[in-house]
Design a protein around this motif. Sequence first.
Motif, PDB file in Angstrom:
ATOM      1  N   GLY A   4       0.650  -1.285  -0.168  1.00  0.00           N
ATOM      2  CA  GLY A   4      -0.026   0.074   0.223  1.00  0.00           C
ATOM      3  C   GLY A   4       0.779   1.282   0.134  1.00  0.00           C
ATOM      4  O   GLY A   4       1.889   0.991   0.413  1.00  0.00           O
ATOM      5  N   LEU A   5       0.245   2.265  -0.301  1.00  0.00           N
ATOM      6  CA  LEU A   5       0.876   3.574  -0.443  1.00  0.00           C
ATOM      7  C   LEU A   5       1.556   3.914   0.875  1.00  0.00           C
ATOM      8  O   LEU A   5       2.578   4.349   0.962  1.00  0.00           O
ATOM      9  N   ARG A   6       0.955   3.809   2.122  1.00  0.00           N
ATOM     10  CA  ARG A   6       1.311   4.131   3.371  1.00  0.00           C
ATOM     11  C   ARG A   6       2.609   3.187   3.673  1.00  0.00           C
ATOM     12  O   ARG A   6       3.485   3.898   4.124  1.00  0.00           O
ATOM     13  N   GLU A   7       2.510   1.814   3.549  1.00  0.00           N
ATOM     14  CA  GLU A   7       3.556   1.004   3.763  1.00  0.00           C
ATOM     15  C   GLU A   7       4.883   1.376   3.028  1.00  0.00           C
ATOM     16  O   GLU A   7       5.980   1.229   3.444  1.00  0.00           O
ATOM     17  N   LEU A  43       5.618   4.533   1.598  1.00  0.00           N
ATOM     18  CA  LEU A  43       6.252   5.634   2.082  1.00  0.00           C
ATOM     19  C   LEU A  43       6.896   5.327   3.254  1.00  0.00           C
ATOM     20  O   LEU A  43       8.016   5.862   3.641  1.00  0.00           O
ATOM     21  N   LYS A  44       6.642   4.730   4.128  1.00  0.00           N
ATOM     22  CA  LYS A  44       7.106   4.370   5.603  1.00  0.00           C
ATOM     23  C   LYS A  44       8.296   3.704   5.284  1.00  0.00           C
ATOM     24  O   LYS A  44       9.430   3.845   5.967  1.00  0.00           O
ATOM     25  N   ARG A  57      11.939   5.108   6.136  1.00  0.00           N
ATOM     26  CA  ARG A  57      12.883   4.419   7.015  1.00  0.00           C
ATOM     27  C   ARG A  57      14.314   4.142   6.418  1.00  0.00           C
ATOM     28  O   ARG A  57      15.510   4.423   7.043  1.00  0.00           O
TER      29      ARG A  57
END
Length: 775
Positions: A95-98, A100-101, A105
Motif C-alpha cells: 500500500g501507499l502508506r507502507e 512511504l514508511k 525508514r
Amino acid sequence: MEGRPEGTMVVWTAERRGLWRGQRAAELVLATRVWVSVTPSDSDMSRHPSNDTHFCPLCRFSRGAGWCPMMEVSPECTQGRGLVLVRRRPPAPPGLREALKARLRRSCACSVQGAWALLQDLLPATRWLRQYQPREDLAGDVISGLVIGIILVPQAIAYSLLAGLQPIYSLYTSFFANLIYFLMGTSRHVSVGIFSLLCLMVGQVVDRELLLAGFDPTQDGPAPGANRSALNASATMLELGLQDCSRDCYAIRVATALTLLAGIYQVLMGVLGLGFVSAYLSQPLLDGFAMGASVTILTSQLRHLLGVRVPRHQGPGLVVSTWLSLLRSAGQANLCDVLTSAACLAVLLAAKELSDRYRHHLKVPLPAELLVIGAATLVSHFGQFHERFGSSVAGDIPTGFMAPHVPEPGLVWRVALDAASLALVSSAFSISLAEMFARSHGYSVRANQELLAVACCNVLPAFFHCFATSAALAKSLVKTATGCRTQLSSAVSAAVVLLVVLALAPLFRDLQRSVLACIIIVSLRGALRKVRDVPRLWRLSPADALVWVATAATCVLVSTEAGLLAGILLSLLSLAGRTHHPRAALLARAGDSSFYGDPAEFEGLVPEPGVQVFRFTGPLYYANKDFFLRSLYSLTGLNVGYAAARRKERGPEVGAGEGEPVEGRDLGPGSSTAALVPSATCFHAVVIDCAPLLFLDAAGLATLQDLRRDYGALGITLLLACCSPSVRDTLRRGGFLGEDQGDAAEEGQLFPSVHCAVQAARARCQELVAANSTL
C-alpha cells in the motif's frame, strides 16, 4: 514428447530456483525443461506433513492434484502438446502508506557505512582515487591535462568576447570547473569548462541587461544616449544598489546571477532524479541548435575581424540586423585588424587541416592556438598596433583571485527565464557527451550525478566571479586522443590555468581582439560542418531532418532561445505524429507453423480461416484510438460499432440485409440462442496482437472494452495475445477481465502467443457449432 516419463508433464522454466512463491521475474518462462509430476511422488509426499494433499515441487506449496498456484496454464495451448507455459503470479503491491514508511525508514537510517557510501556517491573521486594505478594511468593523464590546459588558456581569453566579459573571468571559470568536475564527475574523458554556445547565451543576456542599465556593451562607461535613458539607468542602478558599479562590474554581476540560478535549476533536476529530461533533446535537435548558434557566434565575431564598431543588436532578427550593420560599416574597417585576421585564419585553418589529416601519426595535437596567440602578442606589442593603428586589444588582465561575492538577488529574479534555457542546454550537452564517451570506452556513468556535477560547476564558482560551463566536445576529443585515463587530467589542466591566473595573465595585454575572434571562428568548424549531414538525415528520417532545419533556421532568424523552444516543440510533435499513425496490418500464417506475419512483408503467408489477426504497431492512447478503430474496421471490412448499433435498433431476430457488412442470422424460430455464429461475416473471431502495444491509457482501455462489447453483440470473439506485463496489469485494474478477476478470466481472454489465441478461437467456434447443431 519423446523421453517424457509416464505420469509427468513438461514445464519449461528458466531455472528451478527462480519459481519460488512471491519472486517476480519474467512473465513467460521458456528456457530449461524440467519434469513435473502430475501425481504426488513418494518423496514429495514424505516432505509434506499431511498425506491428504499433493505437494508441488515447483512452488513448494501443497494443493490439489495437478494444480499449482504458480502455474497459470492455458488449456488451449497444451492440448496434444507437451508444453506448459508457467506464468509467475506477481506479489501483491504494498500500500501507499507502507511504501512511504519503508522509503522514509531507508532514507532516515544513519550509519557510518551509509554516510561513507553517500560521500562516495557525491564525490566519485574518493572511490576511484583509491584504485588509481600510477604506472598505467599517470603518464596519459598528465600529458592530456597539460595539452588541455594549454588549449584552455587561449580559448578562455577568446570566449570572453562572446560572454561580453573580461578575460580574467574566463580563466577563473576554467579553473573552478575543471577542479570541481575532477571531484564530482563520473565520466573519465569529458572536459568541462567554457563552451561557445553557453558563452553566446550568457553574452546575449549580459548585453541586454547592460543596455537596460544604460551602458553601451561596446565601450566602458555610460552610453551617450538620451537623457531619458540615463535617468532610467540611474533608477535601475539605485534600485539594485549598484550605482557605483562600472560597466565591467555590472556585466559580471549579471553573469554570476544567471549562472547561479542555472546551477540551482540543475541541482533541483539532479536531486529529483530528472536527469532523463535531457534525453528528450534529440541529437538532431542538438545538432541543429549547435549549427544555428554557430552562425550567430560567427556573425557576432565579424566586427572584431574587421575592427569596426557596430551596435550589438538584441531580440528577434539579431543575425540579420548585425549583417546589415556590418555591410553599412564595411568602409570603416581597420586595415591592421583585417590583415591580422586574414593571416591568423590562414594559419589556424591550415594547422587544423594538417592535424586532422595526420592525427594518427601525432601523439599530441598541434597547439596552434597557443602558437598563434604567442606570435600575435609579440608582434602587436613590438609593433605597437594599438597606439599606431587603433587596433583593439585585450587590455590589462589582473593576476590573482578576487574576493568572493554573493550574486545580487535583484538580478537573479531578472534572469530567471534565461537561466532555465541555459540550464537545459548545459545539462543536455554534458549528459549526452558523458554517455557517448562511456559507451565508446566500455564503462557507465550516472546521469543524475553528471547533472549534479555540472550544477556544482555553476553554483559554487558563481560566488567567485565565474559564469556558466558545460562539457565541451572538442576538448573532450583532445583528451581522449592524448591518452587520458581518468579525471586526474582535469586537475592537471586546472593547475596550468592557475599558473596563468597567478603569474602569466598580464603577458596577454597587447593581444589583439581580432586574433581572439579568429580562434573562436575556427573552433566552429565542427558545428558548421554538420550541415553536410542533413541529406543523409533526410534519407534516414525526414522528421528528424525537419527538426534539424527548423531549429537551426529559428536560431539564425529569430533567436537562440526561440530556436531551442522550436526544436523541442517539433521533436514532441514528431514523436506524437509517429505514435498517432502507426502501421496497422492483418497477419497471416506461414504454413502449419506458429509464425504469423505481415503478408506485405513476407510471401507465402495464408490467412487463418475464420480468424482475423490484427497488429497495431504502437501504443493505444487517447490521441490514436480513432485511427486504431479506423484501421481495424478498414482491414477487416466490418464497422462493428455501426453494425452493433443497427442490430440493437432492429432487434436480435433481424437477419442480414443488403448493404450491411455484417449481421447475425436467425437459426430458426425454435432456437433460443440466435446468431451464435455470425454467417454474414467471413470470420468468427478477432485476435489483436498486443506485442507492439507499448502502453494503454484510460481511452485505449475503453476502446478495447467497447470493441469487445460490439463484437460480442454480433457473436464475434475478441481475444488479445502477447500482452506485456504493464498492458496486462492495466487490463486487470481497468476491469477488462470482468468482475471475475481470477486466473480463469485472464486465461480465457489473454494469451501468451498469437497461435494460442487462434487455436482457442477455433476451439470455441467448434464448440459453438456443435451447440448449434444440437439445438
